[in-house]
Structures are given as structure tokens and as C-alpha cells.
Design a protein around this motif. Structure first.
Motif, mmCIF file in Angstrom:
data_model
loop_
_atom_site.group_PDB
_atom_site.id
_atom_site.type_symbol
_atom_site.label_atom_id
_atom_site.label_comp_id
_atom_site.label_asym_id
_atom_site.label_seq_id
_atom_site.Cartn_x
_atom_site.Cartn_y
_atom_site.Cartn_z
ATOM 1 N N ARG A 10 0.808 -1.224 0.000
ATOM 2 C CA ARG A 10 0.000 0.000 0.000
ATOM 3 C C ARG A 10 0.838 1.269 0.000
ATOM 4 O O ARG A 10 0.298 2.366 -0.124
ATOM 5 C CB ARG A 10 -0.934 0.026 1.220
ATOM 6 C CG ARG A 10 -1.947 -1.092 1.281
ATOM 7 C CD ARG A 10 -2.866 -0.958 2.496
ATOM 8 N NE ARG A 10 -2.109 -0.936 3.736
ATOM 9 C CZ ARG A 10 -1.998 0.126 4.543
ATOM 10 N NH1 ARG A 10 -2.575 1.266 4.219
ATOM 11 N NH2 ARG A 10 -1.299 0.043 5.664
ATOM 12 N N ASN A 46 3.104 3.572 -1.769
ATOM 13 C CA ASN A 46 3.499 3.796 -3.163
ATOM 14 C C ASN A 46 3.894 5.227 -3.490
ATOM 15 O O ASN A 46 4.116 5.539 -4.656
ATOM 16 C CB ASN A 46 2.342 3.382 -4.082
ATOM 17 C CG ASN A 46 2.138 1.887 -4.106
ATOM 18 O OD1 ASN A 46 3.043 1.140 -4.456
ATOM 19 N ND2 ASN A 46 0.949 1.438 -3.718
ATOM 20 N N HIS A 47 4.027 6.094 -2.474
ATOM 21 C CA HIS A 47 4.282 7.507 -2.752
ATOM 22 C C HIS A 47 5.406 7.989 -1.843
ATOM 23 O O HIS A 47 5.362 7.787 -0.634
ATOM 24 C CB HIS A 47 3.009 8.326 -2.551
ATOM 25 C CG HIS A 47 1.862 7.786 -3.356
ATOM 26 N ND1 HIS A 47 1.680 8.084 -4.692
ATOM 27 C CD2 HIS A 47 0.883 6.914 -3.013
ATOM 28 C CE1 HIS A 47 0.615 7.444 -5.131
ATOM 29 N NE2 HIS A 47 0.116 6.721 -4.140
ATOM 30 N N ASP A 54 -1.276 4.721 -0.044
ATOM 31 C CA ASP A 54 -2.162 5.277 -1.069
ATOM 32 C C ASP A 54 -3.279 6.107 -0.433
ATOM 33 O O ASP A 54 -3.648 7.167 -0.953
ATOM 34 C CB ASP A 54 -2.787 4.140 -1.886
ATOM 35 C CG ASP A 54 -1.768 3.368 -2.706
ATOM 36 O OD1 ASP A 54 -0.745 3.966 -3.120
ATOM 37 O OD2 ASP A 54 -1.995 2.165 -2.938
ATOM 38 N N ASP A 101 -3.988 9.951 -1.329
ATOM 39 C CA ASP A 101 -5.239 10.338 -1.980
ATOM 40 C C ASP A 101 -5.857 11.557 -1.299
ATOM 41 O O ASP A 101 -6.418 12.431 -1.969
ATOM 42 C CB ASP A 101 -6.224 9.176 -1.959
ATOM 43 C CG ASP A 101 -5.855 8.081 -2.948
ATOM 44 O OD1 ASP A 101 -4.995 8.339 -3.828
ATOM 45 O OD2 ASP A 101 -6.409 6.969 -2.834
#
Length: 457
Positions: free
Chosen positions: A111, A113-114, A305, A309
Motif C-alpha cells: 500500500r 506507493n508515494h 495510497d 489520496d
């Protein structure tokens, strides 16, 4: 300074201008006894007099692939010749930062990813908190700002990070302490030694629950924890501890930050330890040190994520930035460092050689001076018994550290203990040699005139 004084030994070993981290500056003013490290190769460093030592500290928990790796040095050189610097502010980017972010996203738990880049673990942790505060503002929870940390934690030395760090590292200094509440760390008290892991975890969970109840979950943004606590003596949690803590804080809508500044990139046998070693998927991972093996200053804050978001929604400008975020040379260094680890299967090797290192450290517990020997792979600490008559200003860890240094091994003394975090490329023979040096150094201190006199006071 005149030209006759302008030589490397003088500059490094008798420098009244350099302010050194976590040092007694008054003592340094009175002394020229600083150890000047002027060269390094593989698992060794060399001082200004030409003496060679095992780098038992791995620089500072960070030189995972060893010193002087030609591939990493060449990658940094090539990058500087191509693009020395450009920022990742506004609409600008450059390929090497984007490539490294993609690589870290593939290595981190599913999870996460950034990636936001900074230049130290302290700033990576500050960044995580600042992002979570903004995240909660955007979610309509502006009071959700408090931080749960732990006694004996080390999360850095910036104004916020030092507040999350155990107070022993900031005595007499200010910090953003109003934001932080410290709960118990997973180190047993003497009367808890016979408890099962499950019973001990129950005690730790109850301490966490009480803190949440007292502060109010609606006021708490996150819990931050090192998978294994490093700077205060390699405190290894019982199996299942991190999973229990994660489930508990998630039940209260509190995010979990895993501070992998030390434990990532092979030190525990995996690129990241949170999921592979401890079975958790945190909301944020912070990392630095082994990310570049110390060859360049670089850190990363890796977000889930779900958090990304929220902070990337329309109208939510990301008003956080560092001049050197995603520096091209540092990112090229990290990519080359990771490539070396993958090509040479260093994490996989650590699962074998790290266990040999761990076993040798634990065997030191048989020595009379040793109170406890703790280790997991290439993270280790040896804690010493203190003679009842020893003066308060005597540091047993420093005595053992000095004895080890005299025998060719640099370790990190912390009051009545020493900590080791060597490069991950040690051979079996080198591991045996380090254990013998430690054995001899500890026995030498135990048999010293000071210790013999103190034990009879």
C-alpha cells in the motif's frame, strides 16, 4: 590559519572550529584527543596515524555495503557530470528522482506507493508528522495532532524529532514536547523477566490503551516506532508486539509510522523489515542511512495510497519542501546502492552471516561483566554490570569501547553499554575476529585495577 598549519591531520584532529554532534564541547576544547578518521575501505576505517580498525558502527548505522564501493562512487560521479542539481519544486522533476521513487514503491509494502525525499532521518520523521497533520486537517479532524512515541526511542534531533526521541538525548534543550506523549518501550523490567511474551505484550497494550484514553483518540494523529530500537541499546520487541500495537492504534483511527531509518536496506536481512520481519504494513515508513549506505545524504518518507489520496485532492497544495529533496546525485547513489545489494544478494547473505554475528554477541552474556547481550542480525548491544562502588562519572561502556578500539574495533559506547552496527558484508572470519576482540576487551576491563578496586568498595 597559516599555511604551515594547513595539513589534514591538524585540521581533523585539532580543530577548534568544528562543532561535533552529541559531544561534550567543553571537553573537546580542552583536548586534542579526537580520533581522526581519514580513510576507509570495505569493513575498515583508517585514522590519521595509519592505524586500521573494524568499523563496528557502520559509520552511524548506515554503511551497509561497506566503504569505497566503486560502482556507487562511479554512479554519483556520472550523475554530477550529467545533471549536478535541479530542484523537484513546482512542476519540475528529473528522471533519477522519479526512478528512485518507483524503485522504493516496488520494495516497500504493497500500500506504500508515494515517496517524499529529504536529506536525513530526522527530517523524514518531521515530514511524516507534518503530512499527517495536514491529512487530518483535510479530513476535518483539526484537533488530531498528538504523537505517541516510546521511552528509549530515537527519531532524530530536529525540534520535533527530538521531542519524539527519549528525553535523555535532549536534557537542557527545548523541543516540541507538547505534541508528544511517551509510552512504555518493549524492554522488560526486572520483575517481568519470567512473563510470557503474550503476557508482556498485554501489559504494553494496556499502557497504550491508557495513554489513548487519557489523551483522547480524537486528539492523536499517530504512533511512531522503530521496529528494533537502536540508539538506546538495541531493544528487541517480543514476537507479535508490533502487530498488536498496529491493530490497537488502527482501531482508534490513529496512523502507524514505522521508523526504518536503521532497520531498512538489509540490516535485518530484508530491504524493509516492517512486513517481512515483523508482519505489519504501516501507514508510513521513514528511511535514510542504508538507503545510500551513507555515501550521500538522503532520506525518504513513504506514504500509503490512502494518505496520498487525501493530501493530493483538488485544492490541497503540498506546502512542504526542501531545497535538496530528490537531489540528483543522492538519488543516483541510492539507486546504485540498491543495485549492489540486489546483485550481490546482501540481504539474503545477512540472513546467514547476521545470525552468526548475533549468536557471537549473545555468547558474551557468559562473561561476568556482561549484564545482557542483545542482538538481531547486524544490530547488537552489550550491557554491562556496574560495580556497586563505581563512581557516577565512570562510564563502563566507554571503558570497554576504549579497550576495543585499542585492539582495532570501533564501537559506540552508551553509558554502561556498547552498540554495534557494522557493515553487512562482514565475512565469517571477520565476524569471529570481532567477537574475539570484544571478548578480550570486556575481560581486560573486568580485570582492570579500577574494576577490581570498585568491586571491593
Amino acid at each position: 590559519m597559516n599555511n604551515s598549519e594547513n595539513n589534514s591531520d591538524k585540521i581533523f584532529s585539532d580543530d577548534t572550529h568544528l562543532i561535533q554532534s552529541f559531544a561534550d564541547l567543553n571537553n573537546l576544547k580542552q583536548s586534542i584527543g579526537r580520533l581522526a578518521i581519514t580513510g576507509a575501505k570495505g569493513v575498515y576505517v583508517t585514522d590519521s596515524e595509519g592505524k586500521r580498525y573494524f568499523d563496528g558502527m557502520g559509520g552511524l548505522w548506515c554503511v551497509n555495503i561497506g566503504h569505497g564501493n566503486a560502482d556507487v562512487i562511479a554512479a554519483v560521479t556520472r550523475q554530477l557530470e550529467t545533471l549536478d542539481y535541479f530542484s523537484t519544486f513546482f512542476e519540475f522533476t528529473h528522471p533519477v528522482a522519479a526512478e528512485l521513487a518507483r524503485k522504493l514503491a516496488t520494495l516497500a509494502p504493497d500500500r506504500l506507493n508515494h515517496v517524499y525525499f529529504s536529506n536525513s532521518g530526522s527530517v523524514a520523521n518531521d515530514t511524516a508528522i507534518r503530512i499527517l497533520h495536514h491529512y487530518n486537517n483535510l479530513r476535518g479532524h483539526p484537533k488530531k495532532k498528538k504523537i505517541l512515541s516510546r521511552v528509549n526511542a530515537y527519531h532524530g534531533s530536529t525540534y520535533l524529532a527530538i521531542a519524539m526521541t527519549t528525553p535523555v538525548f535532549s536534557q537542557g534543550w527545548d523541543a516540541a514536547r507538547d505534541l508528544v506523549h511517551h509510552i512504555r518501550c518493549p524492554k522488560r523490567e526486572p520483575d517481568e523477566m519470567n512473563l510470557s511474551d503474550a503476557d508482556f505484550i498485554d501489559i504494553l497494550a494496556e499502557d497504550m490503551e491508557q495513554a489513548i484514553s487519557k489523551i483522547g483518540a480524537e486528539n492523536i494523529a499517530c504512533f511512531i516506532a522503530e521496529p528494533i530500537m537502536g540508539a538506546c541499546g538495541v531493544i528487541i520487541p517480543p514476537e507479535g508486539y508490533h502487530k498488536r500495537m498496529l491493530d490497537l492504534v488502527h482501531a482508534h483511527d490513529i496512523k502507524y509510522i514505522s521508523d526504518e531509518v536503521i532497520t531498512a536496506f538489509g540490516r535485518l536481512g530484508h530491504m524493509f523489515a516492517s512486513k517481512e520481519v515483523f508482519g505489519i504494513e504501516p501507514d508510513i515508513i521513514t528511511t535514510a542511512k542504508g538507503l545510500t549506505s551513507g555515501y550521500q545524504p538522503l532520506a525518504a518518507t513513504i506514504l500509503s495510497d490512502e494518505i496520498f489520496d487525501v493530501i493530493s485532492q483538488d485544492g490541497a497544495a503540498f506546502l512542504h519542501g526542501m531545497t535538496y529533496s530528490g537531489h540528483p546525485a543522492a538519488c543516483a547513489c541510492a539507486l546504485a546502492n540498491i543495485a549492489v545489494m540486489e546483485r550481490e544478494a546482501i540481504p539474503e547473505q545477512v540472513r546467514k552471516t547476521g545470525k552468526l554475528f548475533e549468536a557471537g554477541i549473545k555468547s558474551l552474556a557468559d562473561l561476568d561483566l556482561v549484564k545482557e547481550a542483545r542482538a538481531s542480525h547486524f544490530m547488537a548491544a552489550v550491557e554491562f554490570n556496574r560495580p556497586s562502588g563505581a563512581p557516577d562519572n565512570i562510564n563502563i561502556g566507554q571503558l570497554v569501547g576504549d579497550a576495543a578500539r585499542a585492539r582495532g574495533l570501533i564501537v559506540r559506547p552508551i553509558t554502561d553499554a556498547i552498540v554495534l552496527s557494522p557493515p553487512l558484508i562482514l565475512s565469517k572470519d571477520q565476524i569471529v575476529e570481532i567477537h574475539q576482540i570484544l571478548h578480550d576487551a570486556i575481560n581486560a576491563v573486568a580485570q582492570s585495577q579500577f574494576m577490581l578496586e570498585s568491586s571491593h568498595v
